[in-house]
Design a protein around this motif. Structure first.
Motif, PDB file in Angstrom:
ATOM      1  N   SER A  48       0.823  -1.210   0.000  1.00 26.88           N
ATOM      2  CA  SER A  48       0.000   0.000   0.000  1.00 26.88           C
ATOM      3  C   SER A  48       0.860   1.265   0.000  1.00 26.88           C
ATOM      4  O   SER A  48       0.558   2.232  -0.709  1.00 26.88           O
ATOM      5  CB  SER A  48      -0.925   0.002   1.220  1.00 26.88           C
ATOM      6  OG  SER A  48      -1.684   1.195   1.275  1.00 26.88           O
ATOM      7  N   GLN A  49       1.928   1.256   0.772  1.00 26.84           N
ATOM      8  CA  GLN A  49       2.823   2.414   0.813  1.00 26.84           C
ATOM      9  C   GLN A  49       3.528   2.620  -0.526  1.00 26.84           C
ATOM     10  O   GLN A  49       3.712   3.756  -0.971  1.00 26.84           O
ATOM     11  CB  GLN A  49       3.849   2.239   1.937  1.00 26.84           C
ATOM     12  CG  GLN A  49       3.279   2.409   3.332  1.00 26.84           C
ATOM     13  CD  GLN A  49       4.279   2.050   4.410  1.00 26.84           C
ATOM     14  OE1 GLN A  49       5.031   1.065   4.295  1.00 26.84           O
ATOM     15  NE2 GLN A  49       4.303   2.833   5.486  1.00 26.84           N
ATOM     16  N   ARG A  50       3.924   1.515  -1.162  1.00 26.91           N
ATOM     17  CA  ARG A  50       4.551   1.633  -2.475  1.00 26.91           C
ATOM     18  C   ARG A  50       3.561   2.187  -3.487  1.00 26.91           C
ATOM     19  O   ARG A  50       3.903   3.038  -4.315  1.00 26.91           O
ATOM     20  CB  ARG A  50       5.090   0.285  -2.952  1.00 26.91           C
ATOM     21  CG  ARG A  50       6.325  -0.196  -2.213  1.00 26.91           C
ATOM     22  CD  ARG A  50       7.090  -1.240  -3.025  1.00 26.91           C
ATOM     23  NE  ARG A  50       6.244  -2.317  -3.509  1.00 26.91           N
ATOM     24  CZ  ARG A  50       5.952  -3.419  -2.825  1.00 26.91           C
ATOM     25  NH1 ARG A  50       6.426  -3.568  -1.590  1.00 26.91           N
ATOM     26  NH2 ARG A  50       5.186  -4.358  -3.350  1.00 26.91           N
ATOM     27  N   ALA A  51       2.329   1.706  -3.439  1.00 24.22           N
ATOM     28  CA  ALA A  51       1.304   2.185  -4.369  1.00 24.22           C
ATOM     29  C   ALA A  51       1.030   3.672  -4.151  1.00 24.22           C
ATOM     30  O   ALA A  51       0.868   4.430  -5.118  1.00 24.22           O
ATOM     31  CB  ALA A  51       0.021   1.371  -4.193  1.00 24.22           C
ATOM     32  N   ASP A  52       0.973   4.097  -2.896  1.00 22.24           N
ATOM     33  CA  ASP A  52       0.755   5.519  -2.594  1.00 22.24           C
ATOM     34  C   ASP A  52       1.901   6.365  -3.139  1.00 22.24           C
ATOM     35  O   ASP A  52       1.678   7.449  -3.702  1.00 22.24           O
ATOM     36  CB  ASP A  52       0.638   5.731  -1.082  1.00 22.24           C
ATOM     37  CG  ASP A  52      -0.678   5.224  -0.523  1.00 22.24           C
ATOM     38  OD1 ASP A  52      -1.604   4.965  -1.318  1.00 22.24           O
ATOM     39  OD2 ASP A  52      -0.772   5.076   0.712  1.00 22.24           O
ATOM     40  N   SER A  53       3.131   5.878  -2.972  1.00 24.25           N
ATOM     41  CA  SER A  53       4.288   6.606  -3.480  1.00 24.25           C
ATOM     42  C   SER A  53       4.221   6.741  -4.997  1.00 24.25           C
ATOM     43  O   SER A  53       4.477   7.823  -5.553  1.00 24.25           O
ATOM     44  CB  SER A  53       5.580   5.881  -3.078  1.00 24.25           C
ATOM     45  OG  SER A  53       6.706   6.443  -3.719  1.00 24.25           O
ATOM     46  N   ASN A  58       1.502   6.586  -6.912  1.00 19.74           N
ATOM     47  CA  ASN A  58       0.394   7.476  -7.274  1.00 19.74           C
ATOM     48  C   ASN A  58       0.756   8.939  -7.055  1.00 19.74           C
ATOM     49  O   ASN A  58       0.418   9.799  -7.881  1.00 19.74           O
ATOM     50  CB  ASN A  58      -0.852   7.108  -6.465  1.00 19.74           C
ATOM     51  CG  ASN A  58      -1.443   5.774  -6.880  1.00 19.74           C
ATOM     52  OD1 ASN A  58      -1.265   5.331  -8.015  1.00 19.74           O
ATOM     53  ND2 ASN A  58      -2.149   5.119  -5.972  1.00 19.74           N
ATOM     54  N   GLN A  59       1.426   9.229  -5.951  1.00 19.61           N
ATOM     55  CA  GLN A  59       1.821  10.609  -5.682  1.00 19.61           C
ATOM     56  C   GLN A  59       2.827  11.102  -6.731  1.00 19.61           C
ATOM     57  O   GLN A  59       2.778  12.257  -7.157  1.00 19.61           O
ATOM     58  CB  GLN A  59       2.423  10.713  -4.288  1.00 19.61           C
ATOM     59  CG  GLN A  59       1.416  10.534  -3.162  1.00 19.61           C
ATOM     60  CD  GLN A  59       2.078  10.442  -1.797  1.00 19.61           C
ATOM     61  OE1 GLN A  59       3.252  10.775  -1.635  1.00 19.61           O
ATOM     62  NE2 GLN A  59       1.334   9.974  -0.805  1.00 19.61           N
ATOM     63  N   THR A  60       3.727  10.211  -7.131  1.00 17.78           N
ATOM     64  CA  THR A  60       4.705  10.590  -8.152  1.00 17.78           C
ATOM     65  C   THR A  60       4.023  10.842  -9.487  1.00 17.78           C
ATOM     66  O   THR A  60       4.330  11.831 -10.172  1.00 17.78           O
ATOM     67  CB  THR A  60       5.773   9.479  -8.294  1.00 17.78           C
ATOM     68  OG1 THR A  60       6.413   9.282  -7.032  1.00 17.78           O
ATOM     69  CG2 THR A  60       6.817   9.863  -9.334  1.00 17.78           C
ATOM     70  N   SER A 112       1.049  11.798  -9.938  1.00 17.85           N
ATOM     71  CA  SER A 112       0.227  13.010  -9.861  1.00 17.85           C
ATOM     72  C   SER A 112       1.038  14.257 -10.217  1.00 17.85           C
ATOM     73  O   SER A 112       0.470  15.296 -10.560  1.00 17.85           O
ATOM     74  CB  SER A 112      -0.371  13.156  -8.454  1.00 17.85           C
ATOM     75  OG  SER A 112       0.625  13.532  -7.507  1.00 17.85           O
ATOM     76  N   GLU A 147       5.015  -0.126 -11.647  1.00 12.57           N
ATOM     77  CA  GLU A 147       4.792  -0.926 -10.431  1.00 12.57           C
ATOM     78  C   GLU A 147       5.972  -1.858 -10.174  1.00 12.57           C
ATOM     79  O   GLU A 147       6.405  -2.023  -9.019  1.00 12.57           O
ATOM     80  CB  GLU A 147       3.496  -1.716 -10.563  1.00 12.57           C
ATOM     81  CG  GLU A 147       2.235  -0.861 -10.409  1.00 12.57           C
ATOM     82  CD  GLU A 147       0.956  -1.637 -10.630  1.00 12.57           C
ATOM     83  OE1 GLU A 147       1.043  -2.806 -11.078  1.00 12.57           O
ATOM     84  OE2 GLU A 147      -0.134  -1.093 -10.366  1.00 12.57           O
ATOM     85  N   TRP A 199       8.896   0.243  -8.955  1.00 11.08           N
ATOM     86  CA  TRP A 199       8.742   0.583  -7.529  1.00 11.08           C
ATOM     87  C   TRP A 199       9.054  -0.630  -6.654  1.00 11.08           C
ATOM     88  O   TRP A 199       9.635  -0.487  -5.586  1.00 11.08           O
ATOM     89  CB  TRP A 199       7.323   1.087  -7.266  1.00 11.08           C
ATOM     90  CG  TRP A 199       7.262   2.552  -6.972  1.00 11.08           C
ATOM     91  CD1 TRP A 199       6.983   3.136  -5.774  1.00 11.08           C
ATOM     92  CD2 TRP A 199       7.505   3.635  -7.885  1.00 11.08           C
ATOM     93  NE1 TRP A 199       7.034   4.508  -5.869  1.00 11.08           N
ATOM     94  CE2 TRP A 199       7.352   4.850  -7.162  1.00 11.08           C
ATOM     95  CE3 TRP A 199       7.837   3.712  -9.232  1.00 11.08           C
ATOM     96  CZ2 TRP A 199       7.517   6.102  -7.747  1.00 11.08           C
ATOM     97  CZ3 TRP A 199       8.002   4.954  -9.826  1.00 11.08           C
ATOM     98  CH2 TRP A 199       7.846   6.122  -9.077  1.00 11.08           C
TER      99      TRP A 199
END
Length: 232
Positions: free
Chosen positions: A28-33, A35-37, A39, A120, A123
């Motif tokens: 989840s933390q990797r996915a958030d990172s 997604n933020q990148t 964005s 993915e 990451w």
């Protein structure tokens, strides 16, 4: 050697070796990172800057590759390596970018059709512990153009960051370390070869590689039965 199939199947907590649980990023933390990148993605194709193993083993199939230089960041073996090509009991050193100088490497343009899958996996490869920080940086291509690319620079406050990167400190660590992905020295020698192949001069890295070879040869002569342990 890392492959696409390995990354797709890998369990980040075990496949690279034993990683301290408090350092391991969750899926989840990797996915958030990621997604933020994304964005902050520029209005252009996604390019990735390879300055280490991405240069010779990107794992993805780029639509285009260019020689390029990143200003303001320089190569340094500043990450304490406790997995992959090292262990907690015999740590090595891994490459990152630290502030200052400039770095020449390869810029890869990712295909839009497989962009999410490629990123993915990227990451999963680079952001296991969060010791890197993904940034969008301008690169100056050797063909004359300027482009914006995704670059993984060092996360300066990360607990795996080591301040002492002098050759006398780093070379013995690289010479001895090994793990599930091979030896630390193999990584260094592959990087040296990739830089030579593309005509990228790096006197400091060449000196480090030479010192590692000397240490391995000394160990081989003193303890020939341990040659494989030293990665020779």
């Amino acid at each position: 050697m890392l492959t696409r199939d390995f990354l797709q199947k890998a369990d980040c907590g075990t496949s690279f070796g034993c990683i301290e649980e408090n350092l391991l990023l969750t899926p989840s933390q990797r996915a958030d990172s990621l997604n933020q990148t994304l964005s902050r993605r520029p209005d252009s194709p996604v390019w990735v800057f390879g300055y280490g193993s991405l240069m010779w083993n990107p794992v993805f199939t780029p639509e285009e590759a260019r020689l390029a230089t990143l200003s303001g960041w320089q190569r340094a073996f500043c990450l304490r390596l406790t997995a992959g090509r090292g262990t907690a009991t015999q740590p090595g050193r891994m490459l990152a970018l630290t502030p200052g100088g400039k770095t020449t490497g390869m810029a890869f343009r990712l295909p839009e059709a497989s962009l999410r899958e490629d990123l993915e996996l990227l990451w999963k490869r680079e952001m296991i512990t969060g010791c890197y920080r993904p940034e969008w940086c301008d690169l100056h291509c050797h063909s004359g153009e300027t482009l914006t690319a995704l670059v993984f620079v060092s996360q300066e406050q990360h607990p795996l960051i080591e301040a002492d990167t002098c050759i006398h400190r780093v070379a013995p660590l690289i010479a001895r370390a090994s793990g599930p992905l091979g030896t630390n020295a193999q990584y260094l020698f592959a990087l040296e070869e990739a830089l030579k192949k593309h005509g990228m001069a790096d006197e400091c890295l060449t000196a480090l590689a030479q010192r590692v070879r000397e240490l391995q040869e000394q160990a081989k002569q003193a303890h020939p039965q341990q040659g494989d342990w030293w990665g020779v």
